[in-house]
Enzyme design. Sequence first.
Site, PDB file in Angstrom:
ATOM      1  N   ASP A 117     -40.014  49.856 -15.972  1.00 34.21           N
ATOM      2  CA  ASP A 117     -39.659  49.347 -14.647  1.00 34.21           C
ATOM      3  C   ASP A 117     -39.233  50.456 -13.686  1.00 34.21           C
ATOM      4  O   ASP A 117     -39.271  50.261 -12.473  1.00 34.21           O
ATOM      5  CB  ASP A 117     -38.515  48.332 -14.752  1.00 34.21           C
ATOM      6  CG  ASP A 117     -38.837  47.202 -15.698  1.00 34.21           C
ATOM      7  OD1 ASP A 117     -40.026  47.038 -16.041  1.00 34.21           O
ATOM      8  OD2 ASP A 117     -37.914  46.465 -16.101  1.00 34.21           O
ATOM      9  N   ARG A 124     -33.910  42.577 -28.580  1.00 35.09           N
ATOM     10  CA  ARG A 124     -33.082  42.449 -27.387  1.00 35.09           C
ATOM     11  C   ARG A 124     -31.652  41.984 -27.676  1.00 35.09           C
ATOM     12  O   ARG A 124     -30.890  41.685 -26.765  1.00 35.09           O
ATOM     13  CB  ARG A 124     -33.738  41.471 -26.403  1.00 35.09           C
ATOM     14  CG  ARG A 124     -35.040  41.983 -25.823  1.00 35.09           C
ATOM     15  CD  ARG A 124     -35.597  41.052 -24.753  1.00 35.09           C
ATOM     16  NE  ARG A 124     -36.885  41.528 -24.280  1.00 35.09           N
ATOM     17  CZ  ARG A 124     -37.045  42.420 -23.289  1.00 35.09           C
ATOM     18  NH1 ARG A 124     -35.993  42.916 -22.680  1.00 35.09           N
ATOM     19  NH2 ARG A 124     -38.255  42.812 -22.929  1.00 35.09           N
ATOM     20  N   TYR A 155     -64.072  38.676  -2.505  1.00 32.96           N
ATOM     21  CA  TYR A 155     -62.787  38.167  -3.005  1.00 32.96           C
ATOM     22  C   TYR A 155     -61.595  39.000  -2.526  1.00 32.96           C
ATOM     23  O   TYR A 155     -61.663  40.223  -2.461  1.00 32.96           O
ATOM     24  CB  TYR A 155     -62.739  38.178  -4.535  1.00 32.96           C
ATOM     25  CG  TYR A 155     -63.616  37.147  -5.190  1.00 32.96           C
ATOM     26  CD1 TYR A 155     -63.452  35.792  -4.903  1.00 32.96           C
ATOM     27  CD2 TYR A 155     -64.608  37.524  -6.085  1.00 32.96           C
ATOM     28  CE1 TYR A 155     -64.257  34.840  -5.511  1.00 32.96           C
ATOM     29  CE2 TYR A 155     -65.418  36.580  -6.699  1.00 32.96           C
ATOM     30  CZ  TYR A 155     -65.240  35.236  -6.405  1.00 32.96           C
ATOM     31  OH  TYR A 155     -66.032  34.299  -7.009  1.00 32.96           O
ATOM     32  N   GLU A 174     -50.347  44.741 -20.607  1.00 32.92           N
ATOM     33  CA  GLU A 174     -51.477  45.670 -20.722  1.00 32.92           C
ATOM     34  C   GLU A 174     -51.021  47.126 -20.722  1.00 32.92           C
ATOM     35  O   GLU A 174     -51.761  48.008 -21.157  1.00 32.92           O
ATOM     36  CB  GLU A 174     -52.449  45.446 -19.555  1.00 32.92           C
ATOM     37  CG  GLU A 174     -53.194  44.120 -19.576  1.00 32.92           C
ATOM     38  CD  GLU A 174     -52.347  42.922 -19.159  1.00 32.92           C
ATOM     39  OE1 GLU A 174     -51.167  43.103 -18.790  1.00 32.92           O
ATOM     40  OE2 GLU A 174     -52.878  41.802 -19.205  1.00 32.92           O
ATOM     41  N   LYS A 195     -35.139  54.688 -21.224  1.00 34.54           N
ATOM     42  CA  LYS A 195     -36.432  54.039 -21.405  1.00 34.54           C
ATOM     43  C   LYS A 195     -36.575  52.854 -20.483  1.00 34.54           C
ATOM     44  O   LYS A 195     -35.631  52.086 -20.361  1.00 34.54           O
ATOM     45  CB  LYS A 195     -36.543  53.552 -22.854  1.00 34.54           C
ATOM     46  CG  LYS A 195     -37.744  52.696 -23.127  1.00 34.54           C
ATOM     47  CD  LYS A 195     -37.381  51.381 -23.816  1.00 34.54           C
ATOM     48  CE  LYS A 195     -36.617  50.449 -22.904  1.00 34.54           C
ATOM     49  NZ  LYS A 195     -36.468  49.083 -23.394  1.00 34.54           N
ATOM     50  N   THR A 196     -37.650  52.679 -19.830  1.00 35.62           N
ATOM     51  CA  THR A 196     -38.098  51.431 -19.219  1.00 35.62           C
ATOM     52  C   THR A 196     -39.260  51.681 -18.282  1.00 35.62           C
ATOM     53  O   THR A 196     -39.212  52.579 -17.452  1.00 35.62           O
ATOM     54  CB  THR A 196     -36.997  50.663 -18.440  1.00 35.62           C
ATOM     55  OG1 THR A 196     -37.622  49.599 -17.725  1.00 35.62           O
ATOM     56  CG2 THR A 196     -36.279  51.519 -17.413  1.00 35.62           C
ATOM     57  N   GLU A 211     -43.287  41.489  -9.555  1.00 34.26           N
ATOM     58  CA  GLU A 211     -42.851  40.336 -10.348  1.00 34.26           C
ATOM     59  C   GLU A 211     -41.555  39.719  -9.835  1.00 34.26           C
ATOM     60  O   GLU A 211     -41.382  38.505  -9.824  1.00 34.26           O
ATOM     61  CB  GLU A 211     -42.666  40.821 -11.788  1.00 34.26           C
ATOM     62  CG  GLU A 211     -42.147  39.822 -12.769  1.00 34.26           C
ATOM     63  CD  GLU A 211     -41.933  40.470 -14.153  1.00 34.26           C
ATOM     64  OE1 GLU A 211     -42.520  39.980 -15.112  1.00 34.26           O
ATOM     65  OE2 GLU A 211     -41.185  41.460 -14.262  1.00 34.26           O
ATOM     66  N   ASP A 245     -31.058  50.356 -18.768  1.00 34.16           N
ATOM     67  CA  ASP A 245     -29.689  50.504 -18.253  1.00 34.16           C
ATOM     68  C   ASP A 245     -28.682  49.707 -19.083  1.00 34.16           C
ATOM     69  O   ASP A 245     -27.624  50.225 -19.457  1.00 34.16           O
ATOM     70  CB  ASP A 245     -29.615  50.148 -16.759  1.00 34.16           C
ATOM     71  CG  ASP A 245     -30.239  48.805 -16.436  1.00 34.16           C
ATOM     72  OD1 ASP A 245     -30.971  48.261 -17.284  1.00 34.16           O
ATOM     73  OD2 ASP A 245     -30.009  48.291 -15.322  1.00 34.16           O
ATOM     74  N   ASP A 246     -29.024  48.468 -19.431  1.00 32.30           N
ATOM     75  CA  ASP A 246     -28.084  47.654 -20.210  1.00 32.30           C
ATOM     76  C   ASP A 246     -27.845  48.237 -21.600  1.00 32.30           C
ATOM     77  O   ASP A 246     -26.705  48.300 -22.066  1.00 32.30           O
ATOM     78  CB  ASP A 246     -28.619  46.222 -20.364  1.00 32.30           C
ATOM     79  CG  ASP A 246     -28.390  45.401 -19.101  1.00 32.30           C
ATOM     80  OD1 ASP A 246     -27.576  45.832 -18.252  1.00 32.30           O
ATOM     81  OD2 ASP A 246     -29.031  44.352 -18.954  1.00 32.30           O
TER      82      ASP A 246
END
Lengths: 553, 553
Positions: free
Chosen positions: A201, A141, A239, A418, A198-199, A307, A171-172
């Site tokens: 997200d 990073r 649950y 995961e 790539k990502t 998140e 993006d960065d």
Amino acid sequence: MIKSPLQKARSKYIPKLPKSLEENVALITGEASEAIADKAAIKQMFPNTYGLPLVTFEAGDISENQILNVGVVLSGGQAPGGHNVISGLFDRLKKLNNRNQLFGFIGGPDGLLNNSFIDLHSEIVSEYRNTGGFDIIGSGRTKIEDEASYDKVIANCLKNNINALVIVGGDDSNTNACVLAEYFQEKKAGIQVIGCPKTIDGDLKNSFIETSFGFDTACKVYSELIGNIQRDANSAKKYWHFIKLMGRSASHISLECALKTQPNIAIISEEIEKYKLTLNKIVGQIAEVVKKRANKGENFGTVLIPEGLVEFMPSIKKLISELNDILASKPEYNKLPTSQEKRDFITGLLSEESAKVYSSLPDSFAKQLTLDRDPHGNVQVSKIETEKLLIDMVTDRLDKDQSFHGKFNAQNHFFGYEGRCAAPSNFDADYCYSLGCTAALLINSGKTGYMAFIKNTSGNSDKWLAGGVPITMMMNMERRNGHEKPVIQKALVDLKGNPFLMFRSKRKEWATNSDYIYPGPIQYFGPSEVCDAPSETLLLEQESSFQDELVTV
Amino acid sequence: MIKSPLQKARSKYIPKLPKSLEENVALITGEASEAIADKAAIKQMFPNTYGLPLVTFEAGDISENQILNVGVVLSGGQAPGGHNVISGLFDRLKKLNNRNQLFGFIGGPDGLLNNSFIDLHSEIVSEYRNTGGFDIIGSGRTKIEDEASYDKVIANCLKNNINALVIVGGDDSNTNACVLAEYFQEKKAGIQVIGCPKTIDGDLKNSFIETSFGFDTACKVYSELIGNIQRDANSAKKYWHFIKLMGRSASHISLECALKTQPNIAIISEEIEKYKLTLNKIVGQIAEVVKKRANKGENFGTVLIPEGLVEFMPSIKKLISELNDILASKPEYNKLPTSQEKRDFITGLLSEESAKVYSSLPDSFAKQLTLDRDPHGNVQVSKIETEKLLIDMVTDRLDKDQSFHGKFNAQNHFFGYEGRCAAPSNFDADYCYSLGCTAALLINSGKTGYMAFIKNTSGNSDKWLAGGVPITMMMNMERRNGHEKPVIQKALVDLKGNPFLMFRSKRKEWATNSDYIYPGPIQYFGPSEVCDAPSETLLLEQESSFQDELVTV
């Protein structure tokens, strides 16, 4: 490395390429481009790489160029398909000219600075075809942000006779790739730079970049797990499962998983922000659904939580910002003996509004907000257990609700690691391989400051369109750390886009019914409808009747 | 119900049957059986169902019996394949006589008591073939334990003309099935009872029951995730992942997943107990591996932790037991204002040994041990976050270790609900279907107090052997809640068995190397070596050169 049977079988998969890239290609040059916003400022900062034309490749016959020595860098978090970008890049370089070479910089941008790389020859690349992970060369990073570093990169490239870099990142990293491209042009360093989107997200997306790679696979893994949990909930009937999903700020992953699995509730942060929903309001809405289902005798359900949620609730965002200041300026806080005293101390220093929010938080969460700080003194939002907070607050709300006669027992989950290194789905395997191939062709065409793109990806790969988009074209100016900076615009969930509209049209039914879908695990060998489908997001975005609403740029 | 593409495609799968069951069968009756221990006591308690012969089925031609009306009950936690037990049972009943009927009791044993059931006709059963979950009729954990309840079951069965029950459950449920069978015989109720071995935990296992269904699939799902996480660890090279795995007391799941994925560390509770390892010792061992890897520059890794671990550390077990007593007898504890005072109060009342252990625990964990109690006043061990405890303690240990110069950053995970309702692997789909078919044949042969079994399951299903084992044969007397009770012996990990020996022979290498295997997701359509392999545990247990060591009974 011992390979699993699946890995062995999967290594034989031949990724599909756009028909236009199967043999030799010709470069088609479009009109000069402009930035999506802040044109003048961006033009000024990128005099050498601004206004370049969009380019596409068609079947044709362009001659080979000089010998290409290409370096590839994997930047940032892992995403399924990175190894296929490399194999596509490698194969095309070799097809263009067998003397072309590919080098892999080790551990991300650090490798560029430290001149640490390996020769990515045929045997190595073959070991990693169609596998997940970035372990072929590792990732990192580190940001290359100053002239001394740029010069070091130039020196290392020249030393090794490398005349082009492919930066695989979000993006960065791609913004940074463009900064490097500009600098190299200015210095006439003779080094081209091409980016790849790539990502997991899914927030690097616009009218050219239809999706970032890895999003499809990661969402399929998370949806497998959500589906399994829903089947468990629907079998045991006891649950509520609160499932937090990775994805940083944007809620694309939650939305995609919701479309795939039809949970009872999925929170979309962008909507929370738009309607300025408070934590209490969200808790109230969840509690209402729990009650409605309890009235039907169904004391179970699922909630998907992005998140990044806490960052989108204005009141919590404000509270966090005030806490940052207090903790940085009042070291005496740490010496207070009991948690109650600590809490009181902080409450006394907060604004009235934040004090109210703070006092409404359960102890454990309030403690998290004040304890877990990163080296820069900031709360690490990703470590905030929003899923547990919501469970605690919903429990509390229902305890106090005289009209609630059901049961509320909850389990919490967080899925992220995961899915980031799963073996790529057919979609990502094909998409990444095509991106790598396109990057090679862009380099061969002498391009720099471009990002490789593949379009029409919701349809058959035969008809995919390959090309390059000038990175400056996707930029605007944004405030970062107190400075205006040129950056690739991040794509948040478009509340007017088809994926969200589809979700919104269904969620009321999903809330009370148990309309769960169980997608099951990614399949690599079965019928095409099981193995080859792209993401729901992509399919909905590209539905032709809504084409006008698609362009998020 | 909207079905996913995979679900639709998978519904067409025809489970494989043992060759001997493909057409009509003959019953082969073996010698009279004996209990594995406490023969006299068990004989006395089961006068009608003790000493029955082992039976097997061979291809043959036995005539059909009276019309069968069978009720099926799913008992306890979900396990992949339950729906295939039902479809195998249904198909065989219909093949025996088209007028036979199958009923499903709703919500587990409660359905038997409340006379709540549905007719499992062809259309319903077809909807659920090869799917995960128990949602076709639901499950439950109610125990039918007194004569009034037994009589209610008889009354409900007779009312509905049901002449046989199939109980699908773990060791406790099958023990209970045998108690029912005995009672029904004694009362000449004319209701047969047949058990089927279910549990992902893998602890219902002996020389007849080679594996419980669901273990294979659940372990494959967990191994997929562990593999993905390992690939992430090996790519990012910055986190240790501490992964807790479901499985109650026994460590079969951790062992199987370790054999499949080759993590750096896998804790096996049975070994911890045998060598009386303390928490500090375990922490020390993990810290040593972290250091060794750090010395190689590898500040990442994986640790598998069985859910039941805390129960196997003698000192923690003792501490928990003392805490239970203190909290039950000292209500004034709850009124103490600060956590420190609470902690001091408890420390003062503990034995010297437990006080020492207690004071070594991090605050958060100490608090968990004293706060989270079930309605019976017991600590709920499954809710104890052992994975976080170990992370905290290893962090602490390394912080104090002057010779440690690496980095230790850890992430925690817990996998359980993710795997219990996955769609069954080919192995579980075939195994369960065969078990259901065998249960139908046992009923047709007039048997009661038997558990259906399938043997030779590590090889080709053609050669699988089907039959019934008298449940009393698997029993011994054990102390439960202060009383001696006849129960099916639970199978813990055999420290002399092949699976553990294989693990032990490799783990030193795995600890320092990164010998990770990435199994990937369960495949349903690919090559046989990818889709049909049984568990590593089963393969190793049935390796012929070690046959003698296999029998855990």
